[in-house]
Design a protein around this motif. Structure first.
Motif, PDB file in Angstrom:
ATOM      1  N   ALA A   1       0.815  -1.211   0.000  1.00 50.00           N
ATOM      2  CA  ALA A   1       0.000   0.000   0.000  1.00 50.00           C
ATOM      3  C   ALA A   1       0.851   1.265   0.000  1.00 50.00           C
ATOM      4  CB  ALA A   1      -0.930   0.010   1.199  1.00 50.00           C
ATOM      5  N   LYS A   2       2.162   1.129   0.112  1.00 52.18           N
ATOM      6  CA  LYS A   2       3.066   2.280   0.075  1.00 52.18           C
ATOM      7  C   LYS A   2       4.164   2.004  -0.949  1.00 52.18           C
ATOM      8  CE  LYS A   2       2.424   3.321   4.993  1.00 52.18           C
ATOM      9  NZ  LYS A   2       3.090   3.483   6.309  1.00 52.18           N
ATOM     10  N   GLN A   3       4.614   3.049  -1.599  1.00 51.84           N
ATOM     11  CA  GLN A   3       5.701   2.873  -2.559  1.00 51.84           C
ATOM     12  C   GLN A   3       6.505   4.158  -2.622  1.00 51.84           C
ATOM     13  OE1 GLN A   3       4.752   0.719  -6.093  1.00 51.84           O
ATOM     14  NE2 GLN A   3       6.241   1.826  -7.325  1.00 51.84           N
ATOM     15  N   SER A   4       7.792   4.032  -2.856  1.00 51.47           N
ATOM     16  CA  SER A   4       8.697   5.182  -2.843  1.00 51.47           C
ATOM     17  C   SER A   4       9.131   5.559  -4.243  1.00 51.47           C
ATOM     18  CB  SER A   4       9.938   4.868  -1.997  1.00 51.47           C
ATOM     19  OG  SER A   4       9.586   4.564  -0.674  1.00 51.47           O
ATOM     20  N   ILE A   5       9.514   6.840  -4.384  1.00 55.05           N
ATOM     21  CA  ILE A   5      10.211   7.308  -5.570  1.00 55.05           C
ATOM     22  C   ILE A   5      11.504   7.959  -5.096  1.00 55.05           C
ATOM     23  CG2 ILE A   5       8.097   7.654  -6.915  1.00 55.05           C
ATOM     24  CD1 ILE A   5       8.415  10.663  -6.401  1.00 55.05           C
ATOM     25  N   PHE A   6      12.507   8.012  -5.990  1.00 54.01           N
ATOM     26  CA  PHE A   6      13.818   8.545  -5.638  1.00 54.01           C
ATOM     27  C   PHE A   6      14.232   9.612  -6.645  1.00 54.01           C
ATOM     28  CE2 PHE A   6      13.517   4.312  -3.936  1.00 54.01           C
ATOM     29  CZ  PHE A   6      14.067   4.408  -2.662  1.00 54.01           C
ATOM     30  N   CYS A   7      14.947  10.611  -6.145  1.00 56.90           N
ATOM     31  CA  CYS A   7      15.506  11.646  -7.013  1.00 56.90           C
ATOM     32  C   CYS A   7      16.883  11.193  -7.467  1.00 56.90           C
ATOM     33  CB  CYS A   7      15.607  12.980  -6.260  1.00 56.90           C
ATOM     34  SG  CYS A   7      16.427  14.290  -7.199  1.00 56.90           S
ATOM     35  N   ILE A   8      17.016  10.942  -8.768  1.00 62.28           N
ATOM     36  CA  ILE A   8      18.283  10.467  -9.331  1.00 62.28           C
ATOM     37  C   ILE A   8      18.655  11.344 -10.519  1.00 62.28           C
ATOM     38  CG2 ILE A   8      19.479   8.525 -10.420  1.00 62.28           C
ATOM     39  CD1 ILE A   8      17.621   6.656  -8.931  1.00 62.28           C
TER      40      ILE A   8
END
Length: 405
Positions: free
Chosen positions: A190-197
């Protein structure tokens, strides 16, 4: 004795009386060396506003030639103070911090070292500034780092948790999305992350409606497929977040890049040193502030997946010149010159019988040139400096002419 106890009982039983007395505590007249204030009284009641100014050769520790301070519960909202006119008051810097002097101001010659906020870096590696005759020389500028990310993408039916809103995120930042009630991340938790690359966000989650009885999938079911929520665009109605429209012949990527009305993307993207200049139902136009030029697309559109297209950037288009660094110019502080423009600067008169002489400083494509005007209006180049985005790098000509002879 009885009356004394009675007074104590009243204070205990009615603490609001004591609080009211404290809140209304007056202020003593400030000690203002090198200045004056009105009205002149020995004490001032709570809420009284005091206006003050400084004598010649002195200046305030705040902006302006006069200021006001308010009596608040026995103390002044800020301490009225006058300092030497060659001292400097604390500068205001965007996206930067520095250690402030305990007395609230800086003497002539003091140097401050700045630290940029997370996600920003010093323009041209300039991190210090010096107080020169009451003016800060070459104040550092903290600009967005090339590897940072702007506002994260908006995902339908999802919010970002455990993070306050901000416009710039440092490299390697991680943000967590969570779907609203009734929706879940496709095939994941139910949760998911995004990353600054490298200046870009990684792909985010997609929130789909949970299974409903009788349909097998959330939303409408046609031929056993979940077409998902749709957005009406000028070119037709297209599914968002995956799937394909019946008989459209378009793949998922083509569908996601269909243009949608701008109100489907929510808040307009922001750009540094610029703002929205035109709002059309299907696109936005931006305009950069003075001293900056626009680089990138002329129009920004909204896609049917709820994301914005690439936004333009505003690049510096100016030079600056510190007159204190030129012995043949009259000190006049730092001059900012727009690209393609010039300013006239007065020269130092070394002999009494000289007529007034002036120099012309011109900014062209980030390079600044300084020339001199003789009485017969002939222009003679004195020196040339290479300037990269407003910052001096090196002498082009090693010859330095002392004075405007």
């Amino acid at each position: 004795m009885t009356m004394r106890y009675l007074g104590f009982v009243l204070l205990v039983c009615f603490p609001g009386v004591l609080h009211a007395q404290s809140a209304a505590q007056p202020c003593r007249a400030p000690r203002l060396v090198g200045g004056y204030f009105v009205p002149v009284q020995e004490t001032y009641s709570h809420g009284t506003k005091l206006a003050y100014a400084c004598e010649n050769g002195q200046k305030l520790t705040v902006e302006g030639w006069w200021a006001t301070s308010t009596c608040q519960k026995g103390t002044w909202s800020h301490k009225p103070q006058c300092i030497d006119e060659n001292a400097c008051i604390p500068p205001t810097l965007a996206n930067a911090k520095y250690t402030e002097n305990s007395n609230g101001w800086y003497v002539n010659g003091d140097i401050i070292r700045t630290t940029c906020d997370k996600g920003y870096e010093h323009k041209d590696r300039v991190a210090t500034a010096r107080c020169i005759n009451g003016i800060w020389s070459s104040l550092p500028i903290c600009e967005k780092s090339s590897d940072t990310c702007s506002e994260p993408p908006k995902i339908p039916h999802a919010v970002i948790i455990h993070q306050d809103y901000q416009e710039v995120f440092a490299a390697d930042s991680e943000l967590h999305y969570e779907c609203e009630d009734g929706y879940t991340v496709e095939g994941e938790q139910a949760k998911q992350s995004i990353f600054c690359i490298a200046g870009n966000w990684t792909e985010g989650p997609k929130c789909s409606s949970v299974t409903e009885p009788g349909t097998g999938h959330g939303g409408s079911a046609q031929g056993g497929k979940d077409w998902g929520p749709t957005t009406s665009a000028s070119s037709g109605t297209w599914p968002i977040g995956g799937g394909s429209s019946i008989g459209s012949g378009l793949n998922e990527r083509e569908i996601q890049t269909q243009i949608s009305p701008i109100n489907n993307c929510g808040k307009h993207p922001t750009i540094y040193n610029g703002d929205v200049s035109e709002i059309h139902p299907l696109f936005l136009k931006y305009q950069c502030n003075s001293f900056y030029k626009q680089v990138g697309p002329e129009e920004v559109v909204c896609y049917t997946d709820g994301t914005w297209s690439e936004v333009p950037t505003c690049k510096a288009a100016y030079c600056f010149l510190d007159t204190h660094e030129y012995p043949y110019l009259k000190p006049a502080g730092v001059k900012y010159i727009k690209d393609g423009h010039s300013v006239t600067l007065e020269c130092v008169r070394l002999r009494q019988w000289w007529t007034d002489h002036y120099s012309l400083a011109q900014c062209t494509n980030g390079r600044i040139k300084i020339n001199r005007s003789r009485p017969n209006s002939q222009l003679v180049w004195l020196s040339t400096k290479t300037v990269s985005r407003g910052k001096e790098l090196a002498w082009v000509s090693p010859k330095v002419v002392a004075g405007c002879r």
